[in-house]
Design a protein around this motif. Structure first.
Motif, short mmCIF file in Angstrom:
data_model
loop_
_atom_site.label_atom_id
_atom_site.label_comp_id
_atom_site.label_asym_id
_atom_site.label_seq_id
_atom_site.Cartn_x
_atom_site.Cartn_y
_atom_site.Cartn_z
N LYS A 2 35.20 19.62 39.08
CA LYS A 2 34.84 19.99 40.44
C LYS A 2 36.02 19.72 41.36
CE LYS A 2 31.25 19.40 43.83
NZ LYS A 2 30.01 18.74 44.19
N LYS A 3 36.29 20.71 42.20
CA LYS A 3 37.43 20.59 43.10
C LYS A 3 36.95 20.84 44.52
CE LYS A 3 42.05 22.37 43.82
NZ LYS A 3 43.07 23.30 43.40
N ASP A 4 37.41 20.04 45.44
CA ASP A 4 37.05 20.22 46.85
C ASP A 4 38.05 21.16 47.50
OD1 ASP A 4 34.88 18.46 46.72
OD2 ASP A 4 36.17 16.73 47.09
N TYR A 5 37.52 22.17 48.16
CA TYR A 5 38.36 23.13 48.86
C TYR A 5 38.27 22.90 50.36
CZ TYR A 5 38.39 25.49 44.38
OH TYR A 5 38.54 25.78 43.06
N ASN A 6 39.38 23.09 51.04
CA ASN A 6 39.43 22.87 52.48
C ASN A 6 39.30 24.16 53.28
OD1 ASN A 6 39.76 20.10 52.18
ND2 ASN A 6 41.96 20.34 51.90
N SER A 7 39.54 25.29 52.61
CA SER A 7 39.45 26.56 53.33
C SER A 7 39.10 27.68 52.35
CB SER A 7 40.76 26.87 54.04
OG SER A 7 41.76 27.16 53.08
N PHE A 8 38.72 28.80 52.93
CA PHE A 8 38.42 29.97 52.11
C PHE A 8 39.68 30.53 51.47
CE2 PHE A 8 34.55 30.08 54.75
CZ PHE A 8 33.61 30.13 53.72
N ASP A 9 40.82 30.31 52.09
CA ASP A 9 42.08 30.76 51.51
C ASP A 9 42.35 30.06 50.19
OD1 ASP A 9 42.59 32.51 53.59
OD2 ASP A 9 43.79 31.03 54.72
N GLU A 10 42.06 28.79 50.11
CA GLU A 10 42.24 28.04 48.86
C GLU A 10 41.30 28.59 47.78
OE1 GLU A 10 41.77 23.87 49.42
OE2 GLU A 10 43.43 23.72 50.85
N ILE A 11 40.09 28.91 48.17
CA ILE A 11 39.11 29.46 47.21
C ILE A 11 39.59 30.82 46.71
CG2 ILE A 11 36.76 30.31 46.93
CD1 ILE A 11 35.91 28.18 48.99
N GLU A 12 40.05 31.67 47.62
CA GLU A 12 40.55 33.00 47.23
C GLU A 12 41.77 32.88 46.33
OE1 GLU A 12 41.18 35.41 50.67
OE2 GLU A 12 39.07 35.28 51.28
N TYR A 13 42.66 31.96 46.66
CA TYR A 13 43.86 31.74 45.84
C TYR A 13 43.45 31.31 44.42
CZ TYR A 13 48.09 29.60 44.03
OH TYR A 13 49.15 29.27 43.24
N GLU A 14 42.52 30.38 44.33
CA GLU A 14 42.07 29.89 43.03
C GLU A 14 41.39 31.01 42.23
OE1 GLU A 14 41.59 26.81 40.18
OE2 GLU A 14 42.74 26.85 42.04
N LEU A 15 40.59 31.84 42.89
CA LEU A 15 39.94 32.95 42.20
C LEU A 15 40.96 33.97 41.69
CD1 LEU A 15 36.83 33.57 44.47
CD2 LEU A 15 36.85 32.67 42.14
N LYS A 16 41.98 34.26 42.49
CA LYS A 16 43.03 35.18 42.04
C LYS A 16 43.79 34.60 40.85
CE LYS A 16 43.82 37.56 46.39
NZ LYS A 16 44.73 37.81 47.51
N ARG A 17 44.09 33.32 40.92
CA ARG A 17 44.82 32.67 39.83
C ARG A 17 44.00 32.70 38.54
NH1 ARG A 17 45.07 28.00 37.31
NH2 ARG A 17 43.48 27.01 38.59
N LEU A 18 42.72 32.39 38.66
CA LEU A 18 41.86 32.40 37.48
C LEU A 18 41.70 33.82 36.92
CD1 LEU A 18 39.12 29.87 38.60
CD2 LEU A 18 40.86 29.53 36.84
N ASP A 19 41.63 34.81 37.79
CA ASP A 19 41.53 36.19 37.33
C ASP A 19 42.79 36.59 36.58
OD1 ASP A 19 40.19 38.77 37.18
OD2 ASP A 19 41.75 39.44 38.60
N LEU A 20 43.95 36.21 37.10
CA LEU A 20 45.20 36.52 36.41
C LEU A 20 45.28 35.81 35.06
CD1 LEU A 20 47.77 36.45 39.33
CD2 LEU A 20 47.03 38.43 38.01
N GLU A 21 44.83 34.56 34.98
CA GLU A 21 44.82 33.85 33.71
C GLU A 21 43.90 34.55 32.71
OE1 GLU A 21 43.77 29.77 34.33
OE2 GLU A 21 45.65 29.30 35.35
N ARG A 22 42.75 35.03 33.20
CA ARG A 22 41.82 35.75 32.34
C ARG A 22 42.45 37.03 31.82
NH1 ARG A 22 38.81 40.00 32.82
NH2 ARG A 22 39.27 40.20 35.03
#
Length: 67
Positions: A2-22
């Motif tokens: 579990k990771k705490d996010y401070n903004s929606f930008d961090e969430i979007e960045y993490e989702l893009k990174r995970l999509d690229l890894e996939r």
């Protein structure tokens, strides 16, 4: 994990990174599938058998040569 996010930008960045890894993992799996298909072709088995036969034959020849 579990990771705490401070903004929606961090969430979007993490989702893009995970999509690229996939996507990278998917492409690697496709490449492995092609490699396995190539390895299982009968022509490759014959080539491998000929190589091993040649190596064994040359070892036996060297053994007889030095006796």
């Amino acid at each position: 994990m579990k990771k705490d996010y401070n903004s929606f930008d961090e969430i979007e960045y993490e989702l893009k990174r995970l999509d690229l890894e996939r996507q990278i993992a998917w492409e690697e799996m496709k490449a492995l599938k092609i490699d396995v298909q190539e390895d299982l072709k009968p022509l490759n088995w014959v080539h491998t058998a000929i190589n091993y036969t040649g190596k064994i034959g040359s070892l036996m020849f060297m053994k007889k040569l030095f006796k």
